[in-house]
Design an enzyme around this catalytic site. Structure first.
Site, short mmCIF file in Angstrom:
data_model
loop_
_atom_site.label_atom_id
_atom_site.label_comp_id
_atom_site.label_asym_id
_atom_site.label_seq_id
_atom_site.Cartn_x
_atom_site.Cartn_y
_atom_site.Cartn_z
N GLY A 23 -7.86 39.20 10.08
CA GLY A 23 -9.31 39.21 9.90
C GLY A 23 -10.00 40.46 10.43
CB ILE A 24 -13.16 40.85 12.33
CG1 ILE A 24 -14.12 40.27 11.28
CG2 ILE A 24 -13.85 41.95 13.13
CD1 ILE A 24 -15.33 39.57 11.88
NE ARG A 44 -2.78 30.82 17.89
CZ ARG A 44 -2.34 30.34 16.73
NH1 ARG A 44 -1.13 29.80 16.65
NH2 ARG A 44 -3.11 30.36 15.66
CG ASP A 56 -2.59 30.27 24.70
OD1 ASP A 56 -3.73 30.57 24.27
OD2 ASP A 56 -2.27 29.13 25.08
N GLY A 84 -11.31 34.95 19.28
CA GLY A 84 -12.28 33.86 19.35
C GLY A 84 -11.83 32.64 18.58
CE1 TYR A 146 -17.26 31.71 17.16
CE2 TYR A 146 -19.38 31.58 16.05
CZ TYR A 146 -18.20 32.26 16.30
OH TYR A 146 -17.97 33.46 15.70
CE LYS A 150 -17.58 34.62 19.08
NZ LYS A 150 -16.65 35.75 19.31
CB ILE A 179 -16.96 38.43 8.01
CG1 ILE A 179 -18.13 38.99 8.82
CG2 ILE A 179 -15.95 39.52 7.66
CD1 ILE A 179 -18.91 40.09 8.13
#
Length: 246
Positions: A23-24, A44, A56, A84, A146, A150, A179
């Protein structure tokens, strides 16, 4: 008789990236390579990434082990706190276990990584810290744990900017909107009405790409960005306009 001279290889500046396996994070790692850095990835699942460190990061001791391994090659003066977890749930049902996981992985890990790299940054008189927050920090349904984690990351970013600026270290945050990653597509099939509703809510009428975020990371890591610190840049196609404070 001719002689040859050997030019020693120039080591590239290293960047530590948590959650850089997909991903990002993966896009940020590739952009770092393109920009001439050497990304050091901790995640991970890393079997597909040569030289990456498996850990981890929700576990304090395993995070410490991975950081020690990363720093064996010397100080690292650039850090992308990207790892995250979302743990979506409504406010009444959000479990304390989910809350603790979000706080550990999204927030505590960032602090632990910064503290591990800080002595090297201070010795160098230079550092760049990029914290991956989220547009959800402004509020989003099904995101109690979440959003709190954040938003906490933004708070830490601002404190670090105040405390670390004297050492030539900047700390900034990025708040991505929707995204298009594998996880996003799994939760939001492209042709689903809910996905189309998300797209229509974005002023630029598309969801973002990991590369959109990586481009912003590149700017914040640059040594020429030293007069920008303590800021949050929302990479969200304009979704935060009218929501975020000026």
């Amino acid at each position: 008789m001719t002689s040859s001279t050997h030019t020693p290889a120039v080591s590239r500046p290293r960047v530590l990236i948590t959650g850089g396996g997909a991903g990002i994070g993966a896009a940020a790692a590739q952009r770092c390579r393109d920009d001439g850095y050497e990304p050091i990835i901790i995640d991970r699942v890393v079997e597909h990434i040569p030289g990456a460190i498996q850990a981890d990061l929700s576990d304090i001791q395993d995070t410490a082990r991975a950081l020690n391994e990363a720093l064996r090659g010397g100080p690292i003066t650039r850090l992308i706190n990207n790892v995250g977890v979302v743990v979506p749930n409504d406010a009444a049902s959000q479990t304390l276990a989910e809350f603790d996981l979000a706080m550990s992985l999204n927030l505590r890990c960032a602090l632990q990584c910064m503290q591990a790299l800080l002595p090297g940054m201070q010795a160098a008189g230079f550092g760049r810290i990029v914290n991956m927050s989220s547009r959800a920090a402004l509020g989003k349904d099904l995101r109690t744990a979440y959003a709190a984690s954040k938003a906490g990351l933004i708070g830490m970013t601002r404190v670090w900017a105040l405390e670390l600026g004297q050492y030539g270290i900047t700390a900034n945050a990025i708040g991505p909107g929707p995204i298009r990653t594998a996880l996003f597509d799994k939760a939001n099939p492209p042709d689903a009405p809910r996905t189309q509703k998300i797209i229509q809510s974005v002023p630029v009428k598309r969801v973002g790409t990991p590369e959109d975020v990586a481009h912003t990371v590149s700017y914040m890591l640059d040594e020429r960005s030293g007069f920008v610190t303590g800021q949050v840049l929302y990479v969200c196609g304009g979704m935060t306009v009218g929501v975020a404070s000026v």
